[in-house]
Each structure stands twice: as structure tokens, then as C-alpha cells.
Design a protein around this motif. Structure first.
Motif, PDB file in Angstrom:
ATOM      1  N   LEU A  34       0.832  -1.190   0.000  1.00  0.00           N
ATOM      2  CA  LEU A  34       0.000   0.000   0.000  1.00  0.00           C
ATOM      3  C   LEU A  34       0.876   1.252   0.000  1.00  0.00           C
ATOM      4  O   LEU A  34       1.928   1.272   0.635  1.00  0.00           O
ATOM      5  CB  LEU A  34      -0.869  -0.037   1.258  1.00  0.00           C
ATOM      6  CG  LEU A  34      -1.772   1.135   1.577  1.00  0.00           C
ATOM      7  CD1 LEU A  34      -3.198   0.627   1.706  1.00  0.00           C
ATOM      8  CD2 LEU A  34      -1.368   1.815   2.865  1.00  0.00           C
ATOM      9  N   CYS A  35       0.432   2.252  -0.731  1.00  0.00           N
ATOM     10  CA  CYS A  35       1.151   3.520  -0.724  1.00  0.00           C
ATOM     11  C   CYS A  35       0.556   4.391   0.373  1.00  0.00           C
ATOM     12  O   CYS A  35      -0.643   4.663   0.373  1.00  0.00           O
ATOM     13  CB  CYS A  35       1.020   4.217  -2.078  1.00  0.00           C
ATOM     14  SG  CYS A  35       1.639   5.906  -2.043  1.00  0.00           S
ATOM     15  N   ARG A  36       1.381   4.810   1.297  1.00  0.00           N
ATOM     16  CA  ARG A  36       0.873   5.595   2.418  1.00  0.00           C
ATOM     17  C   ARG A  36       0.471   7.006   1.998  1.00  0.00           C
ATOM     18  O   ARG A  36      -0.271   7.668   2.711  1.00  0.00           O
ATOM     19  CB  ARG A  36       1.931   5.683   3.510  1.00  0.00           C
ATOM     20  CG  ARG A  36       2.035   4.398   4.281  1.00  0.00           C
ATOM     21  CD  ARG A  36       2.944   4.600   5.475  1.00  0.00           C
ATOM     22  NE  ARG A  36       2.525   3.753   6.572  1.00  0.00           N
ATOM     23  CZ  ARG A  36       3.206   3.631   7.692  1.00  0.00           C
ATOM     24  NH1 ARG A  36       4.321   4.306   7.874  1.00  0.00           N
ATOM     25  NH2 ARG A  36       2.769   2.840   8.637  1.00  0.00           N
ATOM     26  N   SER A  37       0.943   7.445   0.867  1.00  0.00           N
ATOM     27  CA  SER A  37       0.568   8.795   0.419  1.00  0.00           C
ATOM     28  C   SER A  37      -0.775   8.793  -0.281  1.00  0.00           C
ATOM     29  O   SER A  37      -1.635   9.603   0.018  1.00  0.00           O
ATOM     30  CB  SER A  37       1.617   9.354  -0.543  1.00  0.00           C
ATOM     31  OG  SER A  37       2.897   9.168  -0.040  1.00  0.00           O
ATOM     32  N   CYS A  38      -0.968   7.893  -1.246  1.00  0.00           N
ATOM     33  CA  CYS A  38      -2.190   7.973  -2.054  1.00  0.00           C
ATOM     34  C   CYS A  38      -3.133   6.789  -1.867  1.00  0.00           C
ATOM     35  O   CYS A  38      -4.220   6.775  -2.420  1.00  0.00           O
ATOM     36  CB  CYS A  38      -1.832   8.122  -3.537  1.00  0.00           C
ATOM     37  SG  CYS A  38      -1.282   6.592  -4.290  1.00  0.00           S
ATOM     38  N   GLY A  39      -2.731   5.792  -1.149  1.00  0.00           N
ATOM     39  CA  GLY A  39      -3.633   4.668  -0.886  1.00  0.00           C
ATOM     40  C   GLY A  39      -3.631   3.611  -1.962  1.00  0.00           C
ATOM     41  O   GLY A  39      -4.429   2.669  -1.915  1.00  0.00           O
ATOM     42  N   PHE A  40      -2.718   3.718  -2.926  1.00  0.00           N
ATOM     43  CA  PHE A  40      -2.622   2.701  -3.971  1.00  0.00           C
ATOM     44  C   PHE A  40      -2.317   1.325  -3.366  1.00  0.00           C
ATOM     45  O   PHE A  40      -1.480   1.200  -2.484  1.00  0.00           O
ATOM     46  CB  PHE A  40      -1.529   3.092  -4.976  1.00  0.00           C
ATOM     47  CG  PHE A  40      -1.070   1.959  -5.848  1.00  0.00           C
ATOM     48  CD1 PHE A  40      -1.768   1.630  -7.005  1.00  0.00           C
ATOM     49  CD2 PHE A  40       0.048   1.207  -5.502  1.00  0.00           C
ATOM     50  CE1 PHE A  40      -1.353   0.573  -7.792  1.00  0.00           C
ATOM     51  CE2 PHE A  40       0.467   0.152  -6.286  1.00  0.00           C
ATOM     52  CZ  PHE A  40      -0.235  -0.170  -7.435  1.00  0.00           C
ATOM     53  N   VAL A  41      -3.055   0.296  -3.832  1.00  0.00           N
ATOM     54  CA  VAL A  41      -2.792  -1.079  -3.405  1.00  0.00           C
ATOM     55  C   VAL A  41      -2.419  -1.904  -4.625  1.00  0.00           C
ATOM     56  O   VAL A  41      -3.138  -1.874  -5.632  1.00  0.00           O
ATOM     57  CB  VAL A  41      -4.017  -1.706  -2.704  1.00  0.00           C
ATOM     58  CG1 VAL A  41      -3.806  -3.185  -2.448  1.00  0.00           C
ATOM     59  CG2 VAL A  41      -4.309  -0.985  -1.398  1.00  0.00           C
TER      60      VAL A  41
ATOM     61  N   GLN B  72       8.807   2.741  -6.313  1.00  0.00           N
ATOM     62  CA  GLN B  72       8.046   3.981  -6.387  1.00  0.00           C
ATOM     63  C   GLN B  72       6.593   3.621  -6.545  1.00  0.00           C
ATOM     64  O   GLN B  72       6.269   2.600  -7.136  1.00  0.00           O
ATOM     65  CB  GLN B  72       8.464   4.721  -7.656  1.00  0.00           C
ATOM     66  CG  GLN B  72       9.298   5.928  -7.401  1.00  0.00           C
ATOM     67  CD  GLN B  72       9.430   6.741  -8.670  1.00  0.00           C
ATOM     68  OE1 GLN B  72       8.908   6.365  -9.719  1.00  0.00           O
ATOM     69  NE2 GLN B  72      10.103   7.860  -8.578  1.00  0.00           N
ATOM     70  N   CYS B  73       5.708   4.470  -6.068  1.00  0.00           N
ATOM     71  CA  CYS B  73       4.300   4.190  -6.271  1.00  0.00           C
ATOM     72  C   CYS B  73       3.958   4.369  -7.744  1.00  0.00           C
ATOM     73  O   CYS B  73       4.222   5.429  -8.318  1.00  0.00           O
ATOM     74  CB  CYS B  73       3.447   5.122  -5.422  1.00  0.00           C
ATOM     75  SG  CYS B  73       1.707   4.947  -5.789  1.00  0.00           S
ATOM     76  N   PRO B  74       3.365   3.384  -8.381  1.00  0.00           N
ATOM     77  CA  PRO B  74       3.020   3.503  -9.801  1.00  0.00           C
ATOM     78  C   PRO B  74       1.989   4.611 -10.033  1.00  0.00           C
ATOM     79  O   PRO B  74       1.874   5.105 -11.149  1.00  0.00           O
ATOM     80  CB  PRO B  74       2.421   2.144 -10.158  1.00  0.00           C
ATOM     81  CG  PRO B  74       2.731   1.232  -9.016  1.00  0.00           C
ATOM     82  CD  PRO B  74       3.010   2.074  -7.827  1.00  0.00           C
ATOM     83  N   ASP B  75       1.249   4.997  -9.006  1.00  0.00           N
ATOM     84  CA  ASP B  75       0.208   6.003  -9.171  1.00  0.00           C
ATOM     85  C   ASP B  75       0.718   7.416  -8.942  1.00  0.00           C
ATOM     86  O   ASP B  75       0.595   8.276  -9.805  1.00  0.00           O
ATOM     87  CB  ASP B  75      -0.927   5.722  -8.180  1.00  0.00           C
ATOM     88  CG  ASP B  75      -2.124   5.125  -8.869  1.00  0.00           C
ATOM     89  OD1 ASP B  75      -1.928   4.645 -10.014  1.00  0.00           O
ATOM     90  OD2 ASP B  75      -3.220   5.135  -8.301  1.00  0.00           O
ATOM     91  N   CYS B  76       1.278   7.665  -7.765  1.00  0.00           N
ATOM     92  CA  CYS B  76       1.651   9.051  -7.426  1.00  0.00           C
ATOM     93  C   CYS B  76       3.157   9.280  -7.491  1.00  0.00           C
ATOM     94  O   CYS B  76       3.622  10.380  -7.187  1.00  0.00           O
ATOM     95  CB  CYS B  76       1.115   9.438  -6.044  1.00  0.00           C
ATOM     96  SG  CYS B  76       2.001   8.662  -4.685  1.00  0.00           S
ATOM     97  N   ARG B  77       3.889   8.262  -7.868  1.00  0.00           N
ATOM     98  CA  ARG B  77       5.337   8.376  -7.998  1.00  0.00           C
ATOM     99  C   ARG B  77       6.041   8.672  -6.675  1.00  0.00           C
ATOM    100  O   ARG B  77       7.212   9.007  -6.654  1.00  0.00           O
ATOM    101  CB  ARG B  77       5.729   9.458  -9.026  1.00  0.00           C
ATOM    102  CG  ARG B  77       5.123   9.281 -10.395  1.00  0.00           C
ATOM    103  CD  ARG B  77       5.992   8.419 -11.282  1.00  0.00           C
ATOM    104  NE  ARG B  77       5.163   7.742 -12.271  1.00  0.00           N
ATOM    105  CZ  ARG B  77       5.304   6.471 -12.615  1.00  0.00           C
ATOM    106  NH1 ARG B  77       6.240   5.740 -12.050  1.00  0.00           N
ATOM    107  NH2 ARG B  77       4.526   5.907 -13.506  1.00  0.00           N
TER     108      ARG B  77
END
Ligand code: ATP
Ligand code: ZN
Ligand code: ZN
Length: 833
Positions: A533-540, A575-580
Motif C-alpha cells: 500500500l502507498c501511504r501517500s495515495c492509498g494505492f494497493v 516507487q508508487c506507480p500512481d503518485c510516484r
């Protein structure tokens, strides 16, 4: 009529009644899901029975099938073909198993062929083969050397055992040529079969000579052939047949030495069949009965009198963890066998440890056969033949052992009867408990359902008086059930404890390590593992095929994300694929992470980790447990697979890392499962002299499943849960059947499901006790790239809706197939996924 006439008349009677055999062929397609008629050649009437395996012509093919009955009439006698072959001397299926197959297909809506196959070990399936025989050699030899015709002729003459299938797989271009030769009558096709698994044969040697003959023979052998003399004398001295392999090893002889002796007839070869024994026969120390405690005696008496009565009875044996159920089983089985009847003992697959099997082997020696999925096909086949051949009286095994081909069953025991693994997840989707009860009626046998935490249905039937019930409320040596503490993890967090171990659990572990006692740590993570999970944007991170969260794995320093349904894998993103952003973290707790954390917090403790990753190899599971038993490690860390059946004297602390993950499954049995799991795990502690303690960590400590598990009060949990079930019209007050429509195309999957719902509503409209839930995406809404939708129906008794459900299922399954997908059905579904 004199005797011979009477015999002849009886014979003719048999022949007349067995004019046509009704055969279930091995094709599983619904379109051919009925018996087909085949003529029984009159001379075969004596060797074709109900349950006999035969080879039959089926369109252009030759298929294997099973005789399920006979008839003297058929619709189109002129079109009826004769049986091609009888495949076994003794029918593999007993008559009662043939009857059971028919019940299975009715009850669980599977094809008759699938039902029959379920009753047999996989190695049983024979492969039909074709041999070619030359009928007109002149026609063939007329061709010129070097042509394929001559090649074929050579092949047939030099190796007549080559099957047509083998020939065509290496020379597919020969197909038209062979076909036209068969049509012209130059070649003939003969049918044979190859057993998929062969009985294992061993060559034995024996010397048939008398003392004088031996002397004469030894003199005749040239003095230079010393080895030959030695070999002959050795085989003679043995006095009985011995395996050739052993003789070679002992004498250093080879087949070259042996050959002349065989030619003279001084030594004879004998092929003997051996049975593969997966556990080896443990001779010696037979374990004797333990004197029973009062409540064990009481339970034993109850079961014993049921077995003696020859009336079908089912008894719930409700005994707390550590109450000594196994000893009751062992003694009841002994009594059953003494009275000349056979016994079947089912245990959950993962509880079928060598430790468990050993207990049975020690008590009953080679009267026991063992059946489970880790055996090789050959081993399974052999164990099955030992049962069928009447060589054993007892079977211990997982789910499918309930189909043991015994003739006279007296007792069937299902240990940990609440376990979900007793439901088969492939067709036929049977529930072992129901099969046991059906066979119980067939054989007049007793069924014992044993558990500390019975399935709600089972406990309800006992409450209603439909089945009997005996209780064993205390542990064997009067030990107390372990004290369970529930720790509120939210408070821990508030108090700035960010570790996965609460203060209480940490202290408990420290104490045990100091005292040299052992600890079991349990990670409840059914369906939920470490997700990313990305703690910044919630991407799972999710599987592109199945859409379920990917699981974080770390092996040899390599970080990977894996889908644990379809096996898809990708690198762990940095890196988060969504918010980088770079706040991607793995969450949830996998056994690996707990292991790492343990290493950090308790650097001196030795840990054994048990999960799917460490127990894949054959025997790995057993070996790890053995190492823990021998105290090579202080901590055993694992998942569901360590929750049941284990009995270690020095375990005084059981820790549950997080109680909830099973609580939030989209399943009305979630509370029941959580309660069962926690109670079973807690039951691993303090089973011997040392008192036990259990620490359960939870983010929802007030949930009733956790509260009742804390007190280990099954009865109170039952009282509460049964009201919930009643209010929600769930089992045991209704039964569930679930249709699942599967298709790569989401719209098509949904369309079929909607049609099923609509059809069911129409067929069952106004029917009392019937509830049809609306079409919904399945909890596993996408699996292996395919969309899944469920339609669940609830009803009182399957009998009252079975016909309609079957019709709709069959019709809609065709439609789903036309659309490139499929429709499956699970009758009496235990888990809807
Ligand atoms: N009559 C007896 N006398 C002495 N020891 C006994 C007796 N019966 C059973 N035991 C011992 O008690 C222990 C617990 O028994 P067992 O494992 O059969 O319990 P159980 O009821 O199956 O528990 P669980 O449901 O937790 O598996 C075992 O070590 C067993 O050997
Ligand atoms: Zn992000
Ligand atoms: Zn997947």
C-alpha cells in the motif's frame, strides 16, 4: 429336473437377465450423462457384474466404463454393440459404491461419470490402447523396400507390442495409410488396455533342485565358472524364493552369471507383486490401550453399543481440546474390528501427520491402510487394492478415504468434523460428513463426528435429537483449559508500541525462553496476506488477472509481489506507480515478517517457521514438527496448518498475532470460523503437566467470536450464533446452493448469472422456505483473468427444489458454454468464493 439341468437353467437365467449391461462411460459431458446399453456376450455372463469395469465402443472411440446394472430389454437391439473387454477379474466397485455414485450425482448435481471417478484412486484409470495385427501379409509385402508400407510391416513384425497410439505419435503421417489397410482388411485392430498405474513387480529367484541334483549340477559347471557355482549354491541355501536384487547384492553376481543357470532350469525366476508401503511397516513396539478416564469410558460405551447394534447411528463426540478423543477413537475402532467389521477414520489433510499415522500403525500394525493426497499415484493405488482385497480392516485418511471399498463397515469417524477441508471443492462437491451418513445407512454403521468446536449444523442436529451426543468436558489429566488473555492492540498503539508484539506477548515469550519452555505463535491470515500500500495515495498493488491484492514475498534478498491464486509475479515497486511517491510499504503480517521481527526482538531464540513456503516438499511438514518436538527450536511460528491436532508437552504459551483477519471474510460463517480457529489454537497450550497461557491480540476485542473464544465456551457461542443464523435464514435453518458463472467477458458472465437468477425465481416462485439472493460479483470477483458472478439460493430441504435446480443448472451450463465460459454449482456450499 436333475442337478445338471437345474444348473443349466440357472445359467440361462443369468444369461437372459444379463442380456444388456447398463454402462456409465468415462465422458463427463452432461449430454451423455446416462447409462448406455451394451450387449453382454453370453459366455461372459458369469464375469460381468454390477461394478465391473469394461471397455466399450462409443462412436468412433473405445472408452472405459462401469457396469451399473443389467436389463433384458433395450430400445434398439439391432444397434446395440457388444462389450469389448472386461477389465478386471474382480469389479473395482462394490454394489453399494455403485449406489453411492448415483446418490452423489443426485445430491451434488454432478455427472454420473464424475461421481464414479471420485470413488476410485486416480491410478485406476486405464488407458484403452489399440494393437495392429497383420491379416494379409501378402498384400503388405507386395510393396517395394523403402516405402512406408514396408516400414510399417517391419515394425509390426519386429515389435508387435507397439500400440497404434505410439506408432501414430511418432509417425502421424501414417494415419491415412493405416486406416485404409484396416478398411481393406489387410490389418486388424485389437483392443487392449494399459493400466495407468501398474502393480509393482519384483523378480524373485528360487532353486528347485534336490540335494543330489544340486551336487550333479555343481559338478557339471566348469571349474572356471566360480561365480556361477557360488550363485547356484547361494540360491539353494536360501531354501526359499528371494528377491533377485538382494541375491545379486549379496553374491556380487550379475545377470550374465545367472543366465546359464536359468537356461539349465537350475534356478527359476518368479515375478511377485509387491505393494508399495508409504510408511514402511513399523513392526515391534505395539502400543497398548490406555486405561480410559471416566468421560472417555462413557463416550466409548456409547459408541460401542451403537456399533454393536448394527443400526445406522450418528453421534457427536464433543470433547474439549486435550480431552483424549484420539484414544476413544482407537479403542472404538479396535472393538469394531474385533466384532468382524471394518472402520474408517478421517482426519483433516493437514492433521494427517506421520505422528498421527504412527499411532494407528503402532496400535493396529499392518491392518491399517493410509490414504492421503501426498501419496504417489502408485502408492494410492496399492493402498486401495489392499482395502479392496480385504487385506486391511482399517483406513486412516483424508476426505476421500470415506469411499474406502470395504464390504462391511461398522464405524466411520470424522475427527475435527467442523473442518472446511471435508468439503471437496471439485465435482462432485461432496461433504464427507453427509457421505459418511449415507454409507452409514447402507452398512448399518455408526458415524462419529468428533470436535471441540462442532460445526453449527452438527451441534444443532444434536440439539434437535436427530443425532446423538456425548460430551467430554475435561482434559485427560484434569488440566485446566489454558487461560486466554485478549489484548487490545489499539491501546498498544496509543501507548506508542508500534511493534507487532504487545507488551504482554513480549513478556510471555521472554519468560518461556528463560524457563526453557516452548511457544507456538499463530498467524491468522486466511485470504489476507501482506499487501502493498502507498501511504501517500492509498494505492494497493493488485493482480492484473485476479484483481486481488498481491502478496509481498522476500526470498534471498529479492523482493517480489505474487498473486497467490494464479501465481502471477512482479517486482516490488520502489516507487508508487500512481503518485510516484516513495512511501510504498508492505502491510499486513506475513510469517516472514514475524520471523524477522522475532529475530530482532529475541535474537537468541531459535524459530521454526511453518507455512506454504516452507512445507512444499514431501515430508517437509513432518520434519519441521519433529524438529520442534525434539526441542531444536523454542518457537514454532505458523499459519492455519499448526492450528489443530498438535500435542507438544512443553508448549506453555500460544500467541495469536492478530485475531481478526478471518473475521472480515464476506461469509456468514466468519464468526464461527474465527471462534473455532481461536479455540483450537488455544487448545495447543498446557496439554500436559505444565499449565498453559494464551495471548490473543486483536483490534476488535469486543467481537462476540473473540469474547467466547477467550472463555473457550463453545456452548455459549453456539447459543448466540444459532440466533444470528435463525434471524438471517442461514444454515442450519436453510441450506445454500451457489451458482457461479465464469467468463473472460464480464458482460457474458453477468448475463448468464442474471438468467440463472431469473429462471430460478420463475421455477421456484411462491415456494415456501426458498430465498433467492440477487446476482452479485463473487468475493473472488476475478480469478485467473476470468470474471465471476454468484447466484445463491437458500432452501429448506434440497429434495424439495433439487429437480428445478438441476434443470436450470443443466440448461444454463449449456448456454454458458456456448458463450465461451462455464457455470458451476455448489450444493450445500460451505464457503462461497
Ligand atoms: N486415558 C488416558 N490416560 C492418559 N493419557 C491420555 C489418555 N487419553 C489420552 N491421553 C493423552 O492426552 C493427550 C491429549 O489427547 P488427544 O490429543 O487425543 O486430545 P484431543 O481430544 O484429540 O484434543 P484436540 O481436540 O485438541 O486434538 C495425548 O497426549 C494423549 O496421549
Ligand atoms: Zn501512491
Ligand atoms: Zn492472479
Amino acid at each position: 429336473m436333475n442337478g445338471t439341468d437345474r444348473q443349466m437353467a440357472a445359467l440361462w437365467e443369468t444369461v437372459r437377465n444379463k442380456r444388456y449391461a447398463e454402462v456409465i462411460v468415462e465422458v463427463r459431458a452432461a449430454e451423455v450423462d446416462r447409462p448406455f446399453h451394451y450387449e453382454v456376450p453370453p459366455s461372459w455372463a458369469q464375469c460381468v457384474h454390477v461394478g465391473t469395469r469394461v471397455l466399450v465402443p462409443f462412436g468412433p472411440r473405445k472408452l472405459e466404463g462401469y457396469v451399473v446394472g443389467f436389463t433384458s430389454e433395450t430400445d434398439k437391439p439391432e444397434k446395440t454393440k457388444p462389450l469389448l473387454e472386461v477389465l478386471d477379474d474382480e469389479p473395482p466397485l462394490t454394489e453399494d459404491l455403485v449406489e453411492l455414485a448415483s446418490w452423489l450425482s443426485e445430491r451434488y448435481l454432478c455427472t454420473k461419470a464424475a461421481a464414479v471417478q471420485a470413488l476410485l484412486p486416480s491410478g485406476m484409470r486405464a488407458k484403452a490402447t489399440t494393437y495392429l495385427k497383420i491379416k494379409d501379409i501378402e498384400a503388405l509385402s507386395a510393396f517395394l523396400p523403402g516405402t512406408p508400407e514396408i516400414e510399417l510391416l517391419d515394425l509390426l513384425q519386429n515389435s508387435p507390442k507397439t500400440t497404434k497410439e505410439q506408432m501414430l505419435s511418432s509417425r502421424p503421417e501414417w494415419r491415412p495409410m493405416i486406416r485404409s489397410f484396416v478398411e481393406q482388411g489387410v490389418l486388424e485392430e485389437l483392443y487392449g488396455v494399459k493400466q495407468a498405474i501398474q502393480a509393482k513387480m519384483i523378480t524373485y529367484l528360487i532353486c528347485p533342485l534336490s540335494q543330489e541334483q544340486l551336487q550333479a549340477a555343481l559338478e557339471e559347471i566348469s571349474p572356471r565358472a566360480k561365480k556361477q557355482k557360488e550363485l547356484l549354491a547361494h540360491v539353494y541355501d536360501l531354501g526359499e524364493a528371494a528377491p533377485m536384487k538382494d541375491i545379486f547384492a549379496e553374491t556380487g553376481a550379475s545377470s550374465a552369471t545367472l543366465k546359464p543357470l536359468l537356461e539349465k532350469g537350475w534356478v527359476v525366476k518368479e515375478e511377485r507383486e509387491v505393494l508399495r508401503d508409504p510408511y514402511g511397516v513399523q513392526h515391534g513396539e505395539r502400543q497398548t490401550k490406555l486405561p480410559l478416564t471416566e468421560s472417555q469410558q462413557n463416550a466409548y460405551n456409547e459408541i460401542r453399543s451403537a456399533v454393536d447394534s448394527d443400526a445406522p447411528r450418528t453421534i457427536l463426540l464433543q470433547g474439549v481440546t486435550g480431552s483424549g478423543k484420539t484414544e476413544v477413537y482407537l479403542q472404538a475402532i479396535a472393538a469394531c474390528v474385533e466384532s468382524g467389521k471394518q472402520a474408517v477414520m478421517l482426519v483433516p489433510e493437514i492433521a494427517l501427520t506421520p505422528q498421527m499415522v504412527e499411532q494407528f500403525k503402532k496400535r493396529f500394525g499392518d491392518m491399517v491402510a493410509v490414504m492421503h493426497s501426498r501419496l504417489s499415484a502408485g502408492e494410492k493405488f496399492d493402498e486401495w487394492r489392499r482395502i479392496r482385497g480385504g487385506e486391511v480392516e482399517i483406513v486412516v485418511g483424508a476426505r476421500s478415504a470415506i469411499f474406502a471399498p470395504f464390504r462391511r463397515i461398522g464405524l466411520m469417524i470424522i475427527d475435527e468434523e467442523h473442518e472446511t477441508s471435508y468439503k471437496q471443492d471439485d465435482h462432485p462437491k461432496y461433504l464427507a460428513r453427509e457421505v459418511a451418513m449415507y454409507r452409514g445407512r447402507q452398512h448399518g454403521a455408526t458415524v462419529v463426528l468428533g470436535s471441540a468446536t462442532p460445526a453449527l449444523e452438527t451441534r444443532w442436529w444434536a440439539h434437535q435429537g436427530q443425532i446423538g451426543r456425548v460430551e467430554m468436558p475435561e482434559r485427560v489429566r484434569g488440566q485446566k483449559l489454558p487461560k486466554v488473555r485478549v489484548i487490545d492492540m489499539r491501546l498498544e498503539l496509543r501507548e506508542r508500541n508500534h511493534s507487532m508484539f504487545s507488551k504482554a506477548l513480549k513478556k510471555g515469550i521472554e519468560e518461556r525462553l528463560e524457563r526453557g519452555e516452548q511457544i507456538i505463535l499463530f498467524l491468522n491470515r486466511r485470504g489476507f496476506a501482506t499487501f502493498v500500500l502507498c501511504r501517500s495515495c492509498g494505492f494497493v498493488a493488485r493482480c492484473p488477472e485476479c484483481e486481488i491484492p498481491l502478496t509481498y514475498h522476500k526470498a534471498r534478498g529479492y523482493e517480489q509481489l505474487r498473486c497467490h491464486y494464479c501465481g502471477y509475479a512482479e517486482r516490488n515497486p520502489e516507487q508508487c506507480p500512481d503518485c510516484r511517491g516513495d512511501h510504498v510499504r508492505h502491510f499486513g503480517t506475513g510469517t516472514q515478517r514475524v520471523e524477522e521481527e522475532l529475530g530482532r526482538v529475541f535474537p537468541d531464540a531459535k524459530v521454526i517457521r511453518m507455512d506454504v513456503d516452507t512445507t512444499t516438499g514431501k515430508g517437509a511438514h513432518a520434519e519441521l514438527l519433529q524438529r520442534f518436538r525434539q526441542k531444536e527450536a523454542q518457537i514454532l511460528l505458523g499459519t492455519q496448518m499448526i492450528a489443530k491436532g498438535l500435542d507438544f508437552p512443553d508448549v506453555t504459551l500460544v500467541g495469536v498475532i492478530s485475531a481478526e483477519s478471518s473475521l472480515y471474510l464476506p461469509d456468514f460463517r466468519a464468526a464461527e470460523r474465527t471462534f473455532q480457529l481461536l479455540t483450537q489454537v488455544a487448545g495447543r497450550a498446557g496439554r500436559h503437566e505444565l499449565p498453559g497461557e494464551v495471548v490473543v491480540q486483536s483490534y476488535n476485542p469486543e467481537h462476540y467470536a473473540i469474547q467466547f473464544a477467550k472463555k473457550q465456551e463453545y456452548e455459549a457461542f453456539f447459543q448466540h450464533e444459532i440466533r444470528v443464523r435463525h434471524a438471517m435464514h442461514n444454515p442450519p435453518f436453510r441450506e445454500l446452493a451457489a451458482f457461479t458463472s465464469v467468463n473472460e467477458d464480464e458482460d457474458k458472465a453477468l448475463a448468464v448469472a442474471r438468467r440463472v437468477e431469473e429462471r430460478m425465481r420463475r421455477e421456484l416462485s411462491g415456494r415456501e422456505e426458498v430465498i433467492i439472493l440477487g446476482t452479485s460479483p463473487a468475493p473472488l470477483s476475478r480469478l485467473q483473468g476470468k470474471y465471476r458472478f454468484n447466484v445463491v439460493i437458500k432452501y429448506g430441504r434440497f429434495k424439495t427444489v433439487g429437480a428445478e435446480v438441476r434443470t436450470v443448472y443443466q440448461e444454463m451450463a449449456q448456454e454458458a458454454k456456448k458463450l465461451g465460459g462455464y457455470l458451476s454449482i455448489d450444493v450445500n456450499a460451505q464457503m462461497i468464493l
